[in-house]
Design a protein around this motif. Sequence first.
Motif, PDB file in Angstrom:
ATOM      1  N   UNK A 185       7.694  -1.122  18.337  1.00  0.00           N
ATOM      2  CA  UNK A 185       7.240  -2.464  18.661  1.00  0.00           C
ATOM      3  C   UNK A 185       7.848  -2.933  19.972  1.00  0.00           C
ATOM      4  N   UNK A 186       7.136  -3.854  20.614  1.00  0.00           N
ATOM      5  CA  UNK A 186       7.672  -4.524  21.797  1.00  0.00           C
ATOM      6  C   UNK A 186       8.093  -5.929  21.366  1.00  0.00           C
ATOM      7  N   UNK A 187       8.503  -6.729  22.299  1.00  0.00           N
ATOM      8  CA  UNK A 187       8.908  -8.093  21.953  1.00  0.00           C
ATOM      9  C   UNK A 187       7.708  -8.952  21.549  1.00  0.00           C
ATOM     10  N   UNK A 188       6.489  -8.488  21.871  1.00  0.00           N
ATOM     11  CA  UNK A 188       5.302  -9.296  21.584  1.00  0.00           C
ATOM     12  C   UNK A 188       4.296  -8.638  20.635  1.00  0.00           C
ATOM     13  N   UNK A 189       4.455  -7.350  20.337  1.00  0.00           N
ATOM     14  CA  UNK A 189       3.448  -6.633  19.553  1.00  0.00           C
ATOM     15  C   UNK A 189       4.087  -5.553  18.688  1.00  0.00           C
ATOM     16  N   UNK A 190       3.523  -5.386  17.487  1.00  0.00           N
ATOM     17  CA  UNK A 190       3.992  -4.326  16.596  1.00  0.00           C
ATOM     18  C   UNK A 190       3.541  -2.975  17.129  1.00  0.00           C
ATOM     19  N   UNK A 191       4.394  -1.975  16.953  1.00  0.00           N
ATOM     20  CA  UNK A 191       4.089  -0.632  17.410  1.00  0.00           C
ATOM     21  C   UNK A 191       3.153   0.100  16.465  1.00  0.00           C
ATOM     22  N   UNK A 192       2.701   1.262  16.903  1.00  0.00           N
ATOM     23  CA  UNK A 192       1.730   2.053  16.153  1.00  0.00           C
ATOM     24  C   UNK A 192       2.235   2.438  14.763  1.00  0.00           C
ATOM     25  N   UNK A 193       3.500   2.779  14.644  1.00  0.00           N
ATOM     26  CA  UNK A 193       4.043   3.165  13.336  1.00  0.00           C
ATOM     27  C   UNK A 193       3.967   1.986  12.372  1.00  0.00           C
ATOM     28  N   UNK A 194       4.431   0.824  12.794  1.00  0.00           N
ATOM     29  CA  UNK A 194       4.407  -0.361  11.934  1.00  0.00           C
ATOM     30  C   UNK A 194       2.981  -0.772  11.582  1.00  0.00           C
ATOM     31  N   UNK A 195       2.087  -0.731  12.554  1.00  0.00           N
ATOM     32  CA  UNK A 195       0.693  -1.103  12.319  1.00  0.00           C
ATOM     33  C   UNK A 195       0.037  -0.130  11.337  1.00  0.00           C
ATOM     34  N   UNK A 196       0.288   1.149  11.528  1.00  0.00           N
ATOM     35  CA  UNK A 196      -0.303   2.166  10.649  1.00  0.00           C
ATOM     36  C   UNK A 196       0.199   1.996   9.215  1.00  0.00           C
ATOM     37  N   UNK A 197       1.502   1.827   9.053  1.00  0.00           N
ATOM     38  CA  UNK A 197       2.057   1.628   7.705  1.00  0.00           C
ATOM     39  C   UNK A 197       1.462   0.365   7.080  1.00  0.00           C
ATOM     40  N   UNK A 198       1.347  -0.707   7.862  1.00  0.00           N
ATOM     41  CA  UNK A 198       0.800  -1.976   7.352  1.00  0.00           C
ATOM     42  C   UNK A 198      -0.614  -1.787   6.811  1.00  0.00           C
ATOM     43  N   UNK A 199      -1.506  -1.198   7.624  1.00  0.00           N
ATOM     44  CA  UNK A 199      -2.905  -1.117   7.229  1.00  0.00           C
ATOM     45  C   UNK A 199      -3.155  -0.059   6.154  1.00  0.00           C
ATOM     46  N   UNK A 200      -2.419   1.037   6.168  1.00  0.00           N
ATOM     47  CA  UNK A 200      -2.538   2.005   5.065  1.00  0.00           C
ATOM     48  C   UNK A 200      -2.034   1.354   3.772  1.00  0.00           C
ATOM     49  N   UNK A 201      -0.928   0.636   3.861  1.00  0.00           N
ATOM     50  CA  UNK A 201      -0.398  -0.069   2.681  1.00  0.00           C
ATOM     51  C   UNK A 201      -1.411  -1.076   2.157  1.00  0.00           C
ATOM     52  N   UNK A 202      -2.034  -1.823   3.049  1.00  0.00           N
ATOM     53  CA  UNK A 202      -3.031  -2.817   2.627  1.00  0.00           C
ATOM     54  C   UNK A 202      -4.180  -2.147   1.881  1.00  0.00           C
ATOM     55  N   UNK A 203      -4.663  -1.035   2.408  1.00  0.00           N
ATOM     56  CA  UNK A 203      -5.760  -0.313   1.760  1.00  0.00           C
ATOM     57  C   UNK A 203      -5.340   0.230   0.397  1.00  0.00           C
ATOM     58  N   UNK A 204      -4.159   0.837   0.332  1.00  0.00           N
ATOM     59  CA  UNK A 204      -3.679   1.403  -0.928  1.00  0.00           C
ATOM     60  C   UNK A 204      -3.464   0.294  -1.962  1.00  0.00           C
ATOM     61  N   UNK A 205      -2.893  -0.824  -1.545  1.00  0.00           N
ATOM     62  CA  UNK A 205      -2.680  -1.937  -2.479  1.00  0.00           C
ATOM     63  C   UNK A 205      -4.018  -2.471  -2.989  1.00  0.00           C
ATOM     64  N   UNK A 206      -5.007  -2.572  -2.123  1.00  0.00           N
ATOM     65  CA  UNK A 206      -6.328  -3.016  -2.560  1.00  0.00           C
ATOM     66  C   UNK A 206      -6.890  -2.072  -3.627  1.00  0.00           C
ATOM     67  N   UNK A 207      -6.819  -0.769  -3.387  1.00  0.00           N
ATOM     68  CA  UNK A 207      -7.317   0.202  -4.361  1.00  0.00           C
ATOM     69  C   UNK A 207      -6.504   0.132  -5.656  1.00  0.00           C
ATOM     70  N   UNK A 208      -5.196  -0.047  -5.527  1.00  0.00           N
ATOM     71  CA  UNK A 208      -4.351  -0.188  -6.720  1.00  0.00           C
ATOM     72  C   UNK A 208      -4.745  -1.401  -7.553  1.00  0.00           C
ATOM     73  N   UNK A 209      -4.983  -2.517  -6.902  1.00  0.00           N
ATOM     74  CA  UNK A 209      -5.357  -3.724  -7.640  1.00  0.00           C
ATOM     75  C   UNK A 209      -6.708  -3.551  -8.333  1.00  0.00           C
ATOM     76  N   UNK A 210      -7.681  -3.028  -7.607  1.00  0.00           N
ATOM     77  CA  UNK A 210      -9.009  -2.823  -8.193  1.00  0.00           C
ATOM     78  C   UNK A 210      -8.925  -1.839  -9.360  1.00  0.00           C
ATOM     79  N   UNK A 211      -8.256  -0.708  -9.140  1.00  0.00           N
ATOM     80  CA  UNK A 211      -8.180   0.304 -10.200  1.00  0.00           C
ATOM     81  C   UNK A 211      -7.343  -0.189 -11.381  1.00  0.00           C
ATOM     82  N   UNK A 212      -6.278  -0.923 -11.115  1.00  0.00           N
ATOM     83  CA  UNK A 212      -5.441  -1.426 -12.193  1.00  0.00           C
ATOM     84  C   UNK A 212      -6.159  -2.454 -13.053  1.00  0.00           C
ATOM     85  N   UNK A 213      -6.829  -3.411 -12.407  1.00  0.00           N
ATOM     86  CA  UNK A 213      -7.574  -4.409 -13.184  1.00  0.00           C
ATOM     87  C   UNK A 213      -8.740  -3.748 -13.926  1.00  0.00           C
TER      88      UNK A 213
END
Length: 179
Positions: free
Chosen positions: A4-32
Amino acid sequence: MMKSTSTKYGTVAVTIHWISALVIFVLLVSGFRAGSLTNGADKADILSLHVPLGLTILLLTVLRVAWWVLADKKPISQSSDPAWQTFSAKAVHVIFYIVIFGMAASGIGLIALSGAGAVLFGGGDGTLPNFHDYLPRTPHGIGARLMVLLIVAHAGAALYHHFIKKDGLIWRMWFGSKG
């Protein structure tokens, strides 16, 4: 840029964020969905996806924490939000971590105590237990509902910044140089 820079998240943080968001969405749908099923075979099919994805989100969250502690620093806040909004944003992020770790612990506990792992991953007699008979089921269900509320708050705040404040905040957690 990986970090990350002082103004923007780096590729590693962004990738982890969006993969996590997708996995959590699938987890919630599959769990419910699994929670609403009475047919054991259908429930087992869904849980055979849900359980490994739960472990995946645990690993991604550990990786995210390690990344922030050992390798990167978060960008400086660019927002002129009131103090209560800044506090709320930080609180939501902390609660996300607590809920993710709590959901992982209760999920692992539920599978271990119920013996469902044998059924889901190639053993046992093929009959799933009644998960409601096991104590970790209650916090797991509460955590799922809390996760939905956190996502609504998090996404709502991001959309507020993007469409109402038009401050470009959302681009800090996206790929590329826009923002």
